[in-house]
Design an enzyme around this catalytic site. Structure first.
Site, short mmCIF file in Angstrom:
data_model
loop_
_atom_site.label_atom_id
_atom_site.label_comp_id
_atom_site.label_asym_id
_atom_site.label_seq_id
_atom_site.Cartn_x
_atom_site.Cartn_y
_atom_site.Cartn_z
N HIS A 38 -14.25 -3.30 9.67
CA HIS A 38 -13.56 -2.90 8.43
C HIS A 38 -13.71 -3.93 7.32
O HIS A 38 -12.92 -3.98 6.40
CB HIS A 38 -12.09 -2.59 8.68
CG HIS A 38 -11.92 -1.61 9.80
ND1 HIS A 38 -12.34 -0.31 9.69
CD2 HIS A 38 -11.46 -1.75 11.05
CE1 HIS A 38 -12.11 0.30 10.84
NE2 HIS A 38 -11.60 -0.54 11.68
N GLU A 73 -2.08 5.66 8.88
CA GLU A 73 -2.75 6.66 8.06
C GLU A 73 -3.68 7.48 8.95
O GLU A 73 -4.26 6.94 9.89
CB GLU A 73 -3.60 5.94 7.01
CG GLU A 73 -3.35 6.41 5.60
CD GLU A 73 -4.08 5.50 4.61
OE1 GLU A 73 -5.21 5.08 4.89
OE2 GLU A 73 -3.49 5.24 3.55
N ARG A 95 -7.10 -7.77 -7.93
CA ARG A 95 -7.80 -9.04 -8.01
C ARG A 95 -9.24 -8.82 -8.41
O ARG A 95 -9.70 -7.68 -8.49
CB ARG A 95 -7.78 -9.73 -6.64
CG ARG A 95 -8.46 -8.87 -5.59
CD ARG A 95 -8.81 -9.58 -4.31
NE ARG A 95 -9.66 -8.75 -3.49
CZ ARG A 95 -9.22 -7.94 -2.52
NH1 ARG A 95 -7.93 -7.85 -2.28
NH2 ARG A 95 -10.07 -7.21 -1.83
N LYS A 97 0.83 -1.21 0.00
CA LYS A 97 0.00 0.00 0.00
C LYS A 97 0.86 1.25 0.00
O LYS A 97 0.47 2.29 -0.54
CB LYS A 97 -0.91 -0.01 1.22
CG LYS A 97 -1.95 -1.09 1.12
CD LYS A 97 -2.92 -1.03 2.27
CE LYS A 97 -3.82 -2.26 2.24
NZ LYS A 97 -4.76 -2.27 3.34
#
Lengths: 504, 179
Positions: free
Chosen positions: A234, A199, A291, A116
């Site tokens: 999440h 983040e 994906r 990421k």
């Protein structure tokens, strides 16, 4: 075109890929672990090979075994589905070395986008906005320092992660130590890599993603967005398209941004670019999922494009059959993930035997299923057992149709998220489209506080009482039957009752 | 024999009277702490079943689909048109006997830590004799790819640790006892 494809996955997504192959005249090869002998994909595939014991690490994640099966079955290509090896560059490399086509993006793009931090760097360079945070894998001390710098709340995320695994929201410094420990442990067991990054957490954002298709000849299209804001822990629970906050202009800008990021990483195949959208409709690049996504069907429902087939065609070097102007969004669609989890008990996993299964049908209803009646849902894997996908001419019709379809959907023997979905569809905030990623938590609180109507409660008492009485009557019936067989059950019962009275 | 339902700290008496094939007259009384009737309602229900799990009920012209799960030890989980109810139900005689034998429902809030879900023990942070505070992480259990941390419900000393890493536990299994 390929003659034979191996599906390196299980359950509903393996079934989905088998279906695409069938329609293209491609022979299918499935694999299964010890606990998946009864899984639906095993029954639908043309050829099936046993791959190992239940833990994924000894079966569905064993690259060597899967390549062996692929060679033995002489397949041309392997489709990895989602999860397991879908975003594993080593697997893509192993396929290449074995002379088998990996149905997915190039391994370089998996590496770049799978990290990421690297993905963020690529996005920034391509001029696409990103959220504040650190790019590199961080030590515990660095995480503490960075969190102080950007300010709580923050998100801890697995560098190698996805699907909510190894992801933790941290509201203050007190929670940090334990969160780091849990996130690292989850990341380690899910991806074999415990690196974390951090983040800034955008309060109540909306999670909107763009489906893209890019061929190996430099042609790319975007297929509109999916709103995935209904999440718990999440993990997505309900997805829909189009998003109520996305208008024509935002859709085009996000679509173009998505293609920009993908092209910058040398991407081809199907892919999904995720964005967070804040209250003011600013969007921030989140990550690229290299994906096929769980929620791809909603896009298929409104565009009429079979994403799995396109993925296979792209892998076989074909040019995209669609241009951007061919992509038309028709109506609306929602997907409901049916998890083997107990919504009445904090979504605790609910593995077990499916004793009864009745699927919804009728207009606009699609069920992507991974199980059969009588099969055991193993506790080793993802809890998804089916997806209900509903199409309607607009969002209102989708909601009404979904309520109807969910009321027909019966799964017995295990708990599922069906009641949660039904509740969601009744909620005024969901109906008006006023949802964010915190919605599921709010809903659950209301859910706990809510009391169903008294007549339903009374019916529960009535039926349980009659059930109990019938149980006794059935025992009497059995006793009578035994008497006819020549046994004197009353004598037996009498003794038993005497023993009971002693016990009392 | 009427049945006594205990639901969310309230008690109800349910009396059944069979009036015809598949037809019952039912009285539901809400009881106070002394067993006196606070309010009552009567229903006439038409009920059929094929498998003794799934029942179709018609009452006052309304159709109800009801699923009954017998959880053992007189605990029931019942779904009525998808709505979930969990309660205890036993016949009045047994209920009285239980009360005499066990002196009502006094149960001490315990330091027993149990799992509500089946899974595999992935880590254990404490051992017998350890001193723990409320919310001290005790162990983690993984099921369906999700790891869950179990924390101490109260502060005290770890009396027993019933599981070790690698154990597969069923729902309801006792994990740790804190004193």
């Amino acid at each position: 075109m390929f003659k034979k494809v191996l599906i390196a996955n299980r359950s509903e997504i393996a079934v989905r890929i088998i279906r695409a192959c069938r329609e293209m005249g491609i022979r299918t090869v499935a694999i299964y672990s010890d606990v998946d002998r009864d899984s639906l994909h095993v029954r639908l595939a043309d050829e099936v090979y046993h791959i190992g014991p239940p833990p994924a690490i000894e079966s569905y994640l064993r690259i060597d075994k899967i390549i062996d099966v692929a060679k033995k079955a002489k397949v041309d290509a392997i489709h990895p589905g989602y999860g397991f090896l879908a975003e594993n560059a080593d697997f893509a490399r192993a396929c290449e070395e074995a002379g088998i086509v990996f149905i997915g993006p190039p391994k370089e793009a998996i590496v770049a986008m799978g990290s990421k931090t690297e993905a963020r760097r690529v996005a920034e360079k391509a001029g696409v906005p990103v959220t504040p945070g650190a790019l590199e894998p961080l030590s515990d001390e660095e995480i503490f320092a960075k969190a102080r710098e950007i300010g709580y709340p923050v998100m801890l995320k697995a560098v190698a992660g996805g699907g909510g695994k190894g992801m933790r929201l941290v509201r203050n410094e007190e929670e940090m130590a334990s969160s780091i420990r849990m996130a690292r442990s989850e990341a380690k067991s899910a991806f074999g890599d415990d690196s974390l990054y951090i983040e800034k957490y955008i309060e109540n954002p909306r999670h909107v993603e763009v489906q893209i298709l890019i061929d190996k000849h430099g042609n790319g299209i975007w297929l509109g967005e999916r709103e995935c804001s209904i999440q718990r822990r999440h993990q997505k629970v309900i997805e829909e398209t189009p998003s109520v906050i996305v208008d024509e202009d935002l859709r085009r800008r996000m679509g173009e941004a998505a293609l920009k990021v993908a092209f910058a990483s040398g991407y081809y195949s199907a892919g999904t670019v995720e964005f967070l959208v804040d209250k003011n409709r600013n969007f921030y690049f989140l990550e690229v999922n290299t994906r096929l996504q769980v929620e791809h069907p909603v896009t298929e429902m409104v565009t009429g494009i079979d994403i799995v087939k396109e993925m296979i065609r792209i892998a076989a070097n074909e040019k995209l059959a669609y241009k951007q102007e061919d992509v038309k969004i028709n109506g609306a669609s929602m997907e409901f993930r049916i998890y083997a989890e107990d919504p009445f008990n904090n979504f605790a996993p609910s593995p077990g035997k499916i004793t009864a299964l009745r699927l919804p049908g009728g207009p606009g209803v699609r069920v992507d299923l991974g199980v059969i009646e009588g099969a055991y849902v193993p506790l080793e894997y993802d809890p998804i057992i089916a997806k209900l996908i509903v199409w309607g001419k607009n969002r209102i019709e989708v909601i009404e149709r979904s309520k109807r379809a969910l009321s027909e959907f019966v799964v017995k023997g295990i708990r599922t998220t069906i009641p949660f979905h039904r509740l969601t569809l009744e909620h005024p905030k969901f109906i008006s489209g006023d949802i964010d990623t915190n919605f599921a938590n709010i809903l659950l609180e209301e859910f706990k506080a809510r009391r169903p109507s008294e007549d339903l409660r009374d019916m529960a008492f009535v039926v349980a009482s009659i059930f109990e009485e019938m149980k006794e009557l059935r025992m009497v019936a059995r006793v009578t039957a035994a008497y006819k067989e020549g046994i004197d059950p009353w004598k037996f019962m009498g003794r038993k009752l005497q023993m009971r009275s002693c016990w009392f | 024999m009427p049945y006594i339902v205990t639901y969310e700290d309230k008690e109800f008496r349910v009396s059944l009277k069979g009036v015809a094939q598949n037809l019952y007259e039912v009285k539901i009384e809400e009881l106070d702490g002394e067993g006196n009737t606070v309010s009552e309602k009567t229903y006439t229900v038409d009920i059929v079943t094929k498998d003794f799990e799934n029942f179709s009920v018609i009452c006052n012209g309304n159709s109800y689909e009801v699923d009954v799960e017998d959880k053992g030890e007189n605990n029931f989980e019942v779904f009525v048109n998808g709505e979930h109810f969990a309660f205890n139900l036993m016949d009045e005689f047994r209920k009285k006997m239980e009360e005499i034998l066990h002196g009502g429902k006094e149960r001490v809030a315990s330091g027993e830590v149990r799992t509500s879900m089946p899974g595999k023990v992935t880590r254990v942070f404490v051992k017998e004799g350890d001193k723990v505070e409320t919310d001290t992480p005790l162990l983690t259990i993984e099921a369906m790819k999700m790891e869950n941390e179990f924390r101490a419900p109260k502060s005290g000393i770890v009396k027993t640790v019933k599981v070790k890493v690698g154990d597969v536990v069923n729902a309801g299994a006792l994990l740790v006892v804190i004193e």
